[in-house]
Structures are given as structure tokens and as C-alpha cells.
Scaffold this motif. Structure first.
Motif, short mmCIF file in Angstrom:
data_model
loop_
_atom_site.label_atom_id
_atom_site.label_comp_id
_atom_site.label_asym_id
_atom_site.label_seq_id
_atom_site.Cartn_x
_atom_site.Cartn_y
_atom_site.Cartn_z
N ILE A 135 0.85 -1.19 0.00
CA ILE A 135 0.00 0.00 0.00
C ILE A 135 0.88 1.23 0.00
CG2 ILE A 135 -1.67 1.33 1.33
CD1 ILE A 135 -2.92 -1.24 2.23
N HIS A 136 0.85 1.95 -1.10
CA HIS A 136 1.55 3.23 -1.19
C HIS A 136 0.65 4.39 -0.78
CE1 HIS A 136 5.11 1.47 -3.15
NE2 HIS A 136 4.24 0.68 -3.75
N ASP A 137 -0.65 4.24 -1.05
CA ASP A 137 -1.64 5.24 -0.65
C ASP A 137 -2.87 4.48 -0.18
OD1 ASP A 137 -0.16 7.60 -1.71
OD2 ASP A 137 -0.54 6.61 -3.61
N LEU A 138 -3.34 4.76 1.03
CA LEU A 138 -4.51 4.05 1.54
C LEU A 138 -5.70 4.21 0.61
CD1 LEU A 138 -4.56 4.54 5.40
CD2 LEU A 138 -4.76 2.39 4.17
N LEU A 139 -5.90 5.42 0.14
CA LEU A 139 -6.96 5.73 -0.82
C LEU A 139 -6.36 6.64 -1.89
CD1 LEU A 139 -9.91 6.46 1.65
CD2 LEU A 139 -9.68 4.46 0.16
N PRO A 140 -6.93 6.64 -3.09
CA PRO A 140 -6.40 7.52 -4.14
C PRO A 140 -6.35 8.97 -3.68
CG PRO A 140 -7.98 5.97 -5.05
CD PRO A 140 -8.06 5.83 -3.56
N HIS A 141 -5.32 9.67 -4.10
CA HIS A 141 -5.11 11.04 -3.66
C HIS A 141 -6.29 11.93 -3.98
CE1 HIS A 141 -1.10 10.13 -2.58
NE2 HIS A 141 -0.63 9.99 -3.80
N ILE A 167 1.42 3.59 11.64
CA ILE A 167 0.19 4.39 11.62
C ILE A 167 -0.77 3.87 10.55
CG2 ILE A 167 -0.76 6.70 11.27
CD1 ILE A 167 0.87 6.37 13.84
N VAL A 168 -0.23 3.54 9.39
CA VAL A 168 -1.06 3.00 8.31
C VAL A 168 -1.62 1.64 8.71
CG1 VAL A 168 -1.08 2.24 5.91
CG2 VAL A 168 0.17 4.31 6.56
N LYS A 169 -0.80 0.83 9.37
CA LYS A 169 -1.31 -0.47 9.84
C LYS A 169 -2.49 -0.28 10.78
CE LYS A 169 -0.06 -4.71 12.30
NZ LYS A 169 1.02 -5.54 12.87
N ASP A 170 -2.37 0.66 11.71
CA ASP A 170 -3.47 0.91 12.64
C ASP A 170 -4.74 1.31 11.89
OD1 ASP A 170 -1.76 0.33 14.71
OD2 ASP A 170 -1.35 2.43 15.22
N ILE A 298 -0.47 12.20 4.48
CA ILE A 298 0.54 11.37 3.85
C ILE A 298 0.37 9.92 4.29
CG2 ILE A 298 2.23 11.74 5.67
CD1 ILE A 298 2.96 11.39 1.90
N THR A 299 0.57 8.99 3.35
CA THR A 299 0.66 7.58 3.67
C THR A 299 2.11 7.16 3.72
OG1 THR A 299 -1.48 7.09 2.65
CG2 THR A 299 0.02 5.24 2.96
N THR A 300 2.86 7.55 2.70
CA THR A 300 4.30 7.36 2.68
C THR A 300 4.89 8.36 1.71
OG1 THR A 300 6.08 5.72 2.46
CG2 THR A 300 4.34 5.67 0.81
N SER A 301 6.20 8.53 1.74
CA SER A 301 6.81 9.55 0.90
C SER A 301 8.18 9.11 0.41
CB SER A 301 6.94 10.87 1.68
OG SER A 301 7.68 11.83 0.92
N GLY A 302 8.28 8.87 -0.89
CA GLY A 302 9.58 8.59 -1.48
C GLY A 302 10.48 9.81 -1.44
N ALA A 303 9.89 10.99 -1.55
CA ALA A 303 10.68 12.22 -1.49
C ALA A 303 11.33 12.37 -0.12
CB ALA A 303 9.81 13.44 -1.80
N LEU A 304 10.59 12.06 0.95
CA LEU A 304 11.18 12.12 2.29
C LEU A 304 12.31 11.10 2.41
CD1 LEU A 304 11.29 13.07 5.22
CD2 LEU A 304 9.59 11.31 5.76
#
Length: 400
Positions: A135-141, A167-170, A298-304
């Protein structure tokens, strides 16, 4: 149940939706001796993305569209037809011999009336494959909860889920009804840290303006508009600094940002809206004094992950996912994601204090967010493959 000691894995990112993540993860898994086939087409903005990391692509039958110089509309049409052809060929292939595991990175057709990629996954499951979804995004942006029922059904129908944050798991457990035992938290790895340092950097002389960098794909949730509002206060402070906004996005959003710069009469904002090659991107990051992430959600961030890998001083929104790696005033400055004044004050504070910037950068670098991260990620991911196939563990290396 299949008894092979090393599950065969099909890495599924048929439209190259997250090409760099798929490429770096696949490279790490191959180095970890996973039996892996990468089902992706070439990334049209960087056709060497996979080959540069020693990865051969096998999307089904055709991998031509991503290598052609096409404008946006023809490219999308041809990609769709190519994807449908590839899905058909993969379905025949899975009928004859199905992999032990289908590891899905993205299902971009899911919101369509004819989600061919989802049908392929369901067919593979009928044929005996275990389905793992990252899961890269829980829901579409920027769609609120419009598709929540659809994605809830998806999340409850796979054999295992990989997400990048506790946090996403929760949220998966509380909001989507996924069993905690079906979820593995494996961090997002960094990009481009392994590229050679390019010289010269953008600013190298004493007295040059300090550089604040925002980089990524422009979406409303990433807060670029809030950043521009805050930057008006930074300019008013008289600090010699420039804001560089680098990336791509929908033309209408980019036009809105250009108009906002004009409305606010900003003088020290450099907007570069185009695809930036990885090599040039590294120059941008290494040249920046501060990297900023003013996200609203944010769900996750490749930029970060890239900013972490390159050891940058960071200003970011005070969001749960960011707090898993960033500690306010310890290795970054965290601000209310809806407060432009806090964002402006944090930028001014960090721009004025070179000692703080150096301290934050050193502490971020100490996280060692590079090759070691991907080795750990590969070990943890391989363990998920083994677990869903009921095989013995091959690695006890902890995820981090």
C-alpha cells in the motif's frame, strides 16, 4: 500447498506507476536471491530506470510504448492497449504455470469500470498464487472517501499486506477491517542515494542565497500552495534565500501555482515543472540547504526517503507518518500542516541558524538510510513471501 523452498514471485507494476520503488525493491530482492520476475513496462520518463539497476522486464508481451516519444494523450491510449494485451498474455501464462506469489505494487485500473489488472490478480489467486499488496496510498489522492468501499474489499481479499508505517497499519485495522496478522510494516526505502555526486553544485560561492527545496509530483495534499503563502513571510524577513519547487503535475495545478506566485508578488521562487533526471535531482538535493515537506496528509513519501538518505536538514508537517522518523527540534522542525505562520517561522529559524542545520543533517545522516535500508527491506519482504507460502524462515534480520 507448494513445497518449493524459494517461492517464485511476480512483481506486478504493469503500468510502471511506482517505477523507482519497484526498481529499487526488485534489485534488493534479486540480491537477496529471491526468484523474481518483474512485471512492468519501461518508465516513459526514464526508460533506463530498470536496466540501470540490472533488472530485465517481463510485463507479458509488449514493452514498447514507454520507449516511444509520444505526447500525453496518445501515450495514455497506447499504454492502455498495451496493458490489455499484456494482461491477456499473462493470464494465459498463469493458466499454464502460475507464480507462487503475485506481489502487487499498484492497481491503477481499479477505479475504472473495467479493472483488468484486478481481474488478472483474482485469476492468479484462483490458480493458486498468494497475493501480496504493498500500500503506497490508503486511498487515491484527493478523492476523500469516494473509493473507500472498493479499497476495503481489496484489502480484505489479499493474503498479506505490506505498508510502510505503523500508523497506516493501525488505520488498516480500524477503518478497513484488516486482521493485524495479515499486515507487515516494512519501511519505504530511499531513491537515488546510490548515484555519483555530480559537480558543480547549484550554489558554491560564499554569499550565494540559501536554497529551500520542495520536490515531487504536485498534488493538492502536498501543500505547495501553503508553502508559497509561508514563503511570502520568509521574503519579508529579508533572509537571502530562494525557494526551488521542482517536479511535475497536472497542468491546471501548475498554472494555479504560477498564478499564486504572481498574486503574492514573490521574487525568490524558482519553479521548474518538468521531469528531472535522477542525476540532476541528486544535484538539486545536494545543493539544498533545507528540504521541505508541507504535506496536509501522507501515507508514505519517497521524497522524504530521498531527503533522509542524502542527510538533509528538514522542515515537515507534524503528521504521524513523519513522526516515526522525524523528531521535532531533534533532527527536524515539525509544524502544524494547516498553519502557514508556523511553517514560515520554522523556515526562517532554520535558515538563520547554520549550526541547527548542520546538527539536523548530521543526525539524519546517522540514520544510515541507504543500502542497509534496502537490504533489511528485502529480507523482511522475502520473509513475507515465505510466510504466505507456509515455508520456513530464511532470515531473522529485523526490519527498520
Amino acid at each position: 500447498m507448494k513445497t518449493r523452498m524459494r517461492p517464485s514471485v511476480f512483481m506486478m507494476d504493469l503500468l510502471a506507476t511506482v517505477p523507482y520503488y519497484t526498481a529499487y525493491l526488485s534489485q534488493a530482492l534479486l540480491n537477496h536471491s529471491v526468484s523474481l520476475t518483474v512485471g512492468s513496462i519501461s518508465y516513459y520518463l526514464d526508460p533506463s530506470c530498470f536496466a540501470a539497476r540490472g533488472i530485465s522486464l517481463n510485463p507479458g508481451l509488449s514493452d514498447r510504448v514507454g520507449k516511444l516519444n509520444l505526447s500525453r494523450t496518445p501515450r495514455r491510449i497506447f499504454k492502455l492497449f498495451e496493458a490489455m494485451l499484456n494482461i491477456l498474455v499473462l493470464a494465459v501464462r498463469f493458466l499454464v504455470h502460475c507464480p507462487d506469489v503475485i506481489h502487487v505494487q499498484y492497481l491503477p485500473m481499479l477505479r475504472w469500470s473495467l479493472p483488468f489488472d484486478l481481474w488478472l490478480v483474482r485469476f492468479a489467486r484462483v490458480r493458486g498464487a498468494k497475493i501480496i499488496l504493498t500500500i503506497h496510498d490508503l486511498l487515491p489522492h484527493d478523492t476523500a472517501e469516494l473509493h473507500k468501499t472498493l479499497f476495503k474489499s481489496l484489502y480484505q481479499s489479499v493474503d498479506a499486506i505490506i505498508c510502510h508505517s505503523a500508523i497506516v497499519k493501525d488505520r488498516l485495522v480500524a477503518e478497513f477491517g484488516v486482521a493485524p496478522s495479515d499486515i507487515s510494516v516494512i519501511p519505504h526505502g530511499p531513491f537515488f542515494y546510490d548515484l555519483p555526486v555530480a559537480d558543480p553544485l547549484i550554489h558554491t560561492t560564499a554569499g550565494s542565497p540559501l536554497i529551500v527545496l520542495w520536490q515531487g509530483i504536485v498534488f493538492p495534499y502536498k501543500g505547495v500552495d501553503l508553502l508559497l503563502d509561508a514563503w511570502q513571510q520568509v521574503e519579508a524577513s529579508g533572509i537571502s534565500a530562494e525557494l526551488h519547487i521542482v517536479g511535475t503535475g497536472a497542468p491546471e495545478l501548475l498554472d494555479t501555482l504560477h498564478a499564486q506566485v504572481n498574486t503574492l508578488s514573490l521574487q525568490r521562487v524558482m519553479m521548474d515543472f518538468r521531469f528531472i533526471s535522477p542525476e540532476e535531482l541528486i544535484v538539486r538535493y545536494r545543493s539544498a540547504d533545507i528540504v521541505v515537506y508541507p504535506y496536509r496528509a501522507i501515507t508514505t513519501s519517497g521524497a522524504l526517503a530521498t531527503g533522509l538518505a542524502l542527510g538533509k536538514a528538514i522542515v515537515a508537517s507534524d503528521l504521524p507518518v513523519f513522526r516515526e522518523l522525524l523528531l521535532d527540534r531533534e533532527n527536524a522542525l515539525l509544524v502544524d500542516p494547516a498553519d502557514r505562520d508556523q511553517l514560515a517561522n520554522a523556515l526562517v529559524t532554520l535558515l538563520k541558524d547554520s549550526t541547527m542545520r548542520d546538527r539536523f543533517a548530521a543526525r539524519i545522516s546517522a540514520l544510515d538510510f541507504g543500502d542497509a535500508s534496502w537490504r533489511s527491506i528485502a529480507a523482511c519482504t522475502a520473509k513475507v513471501y515465505d510466510d504466505v507460502c507456509g515455508l520456513s524462515q530464511r532470515s531473522e534480520e529485523p526490519c527498520r
